[in-house]
Design an enzyme around this catalytic site. Sequence first.
Site, PDB file in Angstrom:
ATOM      1  N   ASP A   1       0.815  -1.213   0.000  1.00 52.01           N
ATOM      2  CA  ASP A   1       0.000   0.000   0.000  1.00 52.01           C
ATOM      3  C   ASP A   1       0.852   1.268   0.000  1.00 52.01           C
ATOM      4  O   ASP A   1       2.052   1.242   0.269  1.00 52.01           O
ATOM      5  CB  ASP A   1      -0.882   0.037   1.263  1.00 52.01           C
ATOM      6  CG  ASP A   1      -1.983  -1.003   1.243  1.00 52.01           C
ATOM      7  OD1 ASP A   1      -1.948  -1.895   0.380  1.00 52.01           O
ATOM      8  OD2 ASP A   1      -2.862  -0.931   2.112  1.00 52.01           O
ATOM      9  N   ASP A   2       0.167   2.382  -0.279  1.00 50.89           N
ATOM     10  CA  ASP A   2       0.621   3.762  -0.044  1.00 50.89           C
ATOM     11  C   ASP A   2       1.588   4.335  -1.062  1.00 50.89           C
ATOM     12  O   ASP A   2       1.941   5.512  -0.989  1.00 50.89           O
ATOM     13  CB  ASP A   2       1.230   3.917   1.350  1.00 50.89           C
ATOM     14  CG  ASP A   2       0.182   3.885   2.450  1.00 50.89           C
ATOM     15  OD1 ASP A   2      -1.013   3.743   2.127  1.00 50.89           O
ATOM     16  OD2 ASP A   2       0.553   4.007   3.635  1.00 50.89           O
TER      17      ASP A   2
ATOM     18  N   HIS B   1      -5.668   2.664  -4.252  1.00 55.32           N
ATOM     19  CA  HIS B   1      -5.695   2.880  -2.795  1.00 55.32           C
ATOM     20  C   HIS B   1      -6.269   4.270  -2.512  1.00 55.32           C
ATOM     21  O   HIS B   1      -5.967   4.874  -1.482  1.00 55.32           O
ATOM     22  CB  HIS B   1      -4.288   2.724  -2.221  1.00 55.32           C
ATOM     23  CG  HIS B   1      -4.222   2.532  -0.735  1.00 55.32           C
ATOM     24  ND1 HIS B   1      -5.070   1.692  -0.031  1.00 55.32           N
ATOM     25  CD2 HIS B   1      -3.402   3.083   0.205  1.00 55.32           C
ATOM     26  CE1 HIS B   1      -4.770   1.725   1.249  1.00 55.32           C
ATOM     27  NE2 HIS B   1      -3.767   2.578   1.429  1.00 55.32           N
TER      28      HIS B   1
ATOM     29  N   HIS C   1      -6.092   9.144   0.169  1.00 55.52           N
ATOM     30  CA  HIS C   1      -5.993   8.284   1.356  1.00 55.52           C
ATOM     31  C   HIS C   1      -6.859   8.812   2.510  1.00 55.52           C
ATOM     32  O   HIS C   1      -6.412   8.931   3.648  1.00 55.52           O
ATOM     33  CB  HIS C   1      -4.545   8.174   1.818  1.00 55.52           C
ATOM     34  CG  HIS C   1      -4.248   6.962   2.660  1.00 55.52           C
ATOM     35  ND1 HIS C   1      -4.457   6.930   4.018  1.00 55.52           N
ATOM     36  CD2 HIS C   1      -3.750   5.748   2.331  1.00 55.52           C
ATOM     37  CE1 HIS C   1      -4.094   5.743   4.501  1.00 55.52           C
ATOM     38  NE2 HIS C   1      -3.660   4.999   3.481  1.00 55.52           N
TER      39      HIS C   1
ATOM     40  N   TYR D   1      -6.867   2.589   5.630  1.00 57.60           N
ATOM     41  CA  TYR D   1      -7.176   2.184   7.006  1.00 57.60           C
ATOM     42  C   TYR D   1      -8.069   0.937   7.041  1.00 57.60           C
ATOM     43  O   TYR D   1      -8.615   0.592   8.091  1.00 57.60           O
ATOM     44  CB  TYR D   1      -7.848   3.331   7.775  1.00 57.60           C
ATOM     45  CG  TYR D   1      -7.169   4.665   7.599  1.00 57.60           C
ATOM     46  CD1 TYR D   1      -5.964   4.947   8.241  1.00 57.60           C
ATOM     47  CD2 TYR D   1      -7.714   5.648   6.768  1.00 57.60           C
ATOM     48  CE1 TYR D   1      -5.327   6.171   8.071  1.00 57.60           C
ATOM     49  CE2 TYR D   1      -7.079   6.875   6.586  1.00 57.60           C
ATOM     50  CZ  TYR D   1      -5.888   7.126   7.240  1.00 57.60           C
ATOM     51  OH  TYR D   1      -5.266   8.343   7.060  1.00 57.60           O
TER      52      TYR D   1
ATOM     53  N   HIS E   1       3.460  -2.069   3.430  1.00 54.83           N
ATOM     54  CA  HIS E   1       3.572  -0.722   2.877  1.00 54.83           C
ATOM     55  C   HIS E   1       4.941  -0.538   2.231  1.00 54.83           C
ATOM     56  O   HIS E   1       5.968  -0.745   2.881  1.00 54.83           O
ATOM     57  CB  HIS E   1       3.360   0.324   3.974  1.00 54.83           C
ATOM     58  CG  HIS E   1       1.998   0.254   4.598  1.00 54.83           C
ATOM     59  ND1 HIS E   1       1.668  -0.669   5.570  1.00 54.83           N
ATOM     60  CD2 HIS E   1       0.876   0.984   4.373  1.00 54.83           C
ATOM     61  CE1 HIS E   1       0.404  -0.508   5.922  1.00 54.83           C
ATOM     62  NE2 HIS E   1      -0.104   0.490   5.207  1.00 54.83           N
TER      63      HIS E   1
END
Length: 253
Positions: free
Chosen positions: A52-53, A105, A109, A146, A201
């Site tokens: 992710d991210d 994603h 965010h 989250y 991540h």
Amino acid sequence: MLFAYAVTALASAAGVWARAVPNPIEVMKRTHVAGSVITKCSKSGVLALAYDDGPYQYTSSLVDTLNTAGVKGTFFFTGTLYGCIYNQRAAVKKAYDNGHQVASHTWTHPHMGSMSAGAIQSEMEKVEQAFVNIFGRKPAYVRPPYLETGGQFLNVMRQMNYTVINDDIDTGDWNNQSPSSSEAMFTRAGAGGQGHIPLMHETYQSTVTTLTNWLINWAKTNNLKIVTVAECLDDAGGMYKQGTFTGNGASSC
């Protein structure tokens, strides 16, 4: 004459019925997308490495690590979390061109569960447009920030035909867990049963280097095939929405 008319009418009715009844594969796909939040692979013998991210400064090197090992990963990219996605255009396209799954994603965010349906849709469409501008495809998979799936989120994902992914192992890298602590989680969970979809991540160098290399070796030791999230759900052809799309020329956020 009456017989011919009856045959024609029957054929016509059959055609209408055939058009009215959805293709079973499409039914399965829509149910798969909209029905529930997916946390594990649908089959054994696999491991889906999901990050992710990004995109971030480590994206390109992570792609190289996966390529060298001959495995495929899934990148859940944002639009603006760590700078504008267009500033990492080359890394995003590199992931796509090398056969890794590039998924959403969201754009900024946010906490999607507290947002309106329109705002959620906008978040998703901005990511779609960025992907189209960079490599010509729209994603069909999303992992919510989250891991929040409340409010209007799932309804909007159903309408937009997205497969929603969470996780079954949280490596805790976001919470300062060391790679060794994360590795212990996989050891405890074991390699049996349906394959794992971990939460990791790519914004942490220790995850990109130490943990990823350990997982590659752990999978090999346990006879697991490392695949994309879509592949681990027997949906290799459904990573992206059908067709290619024309970009709008945007190069900034």
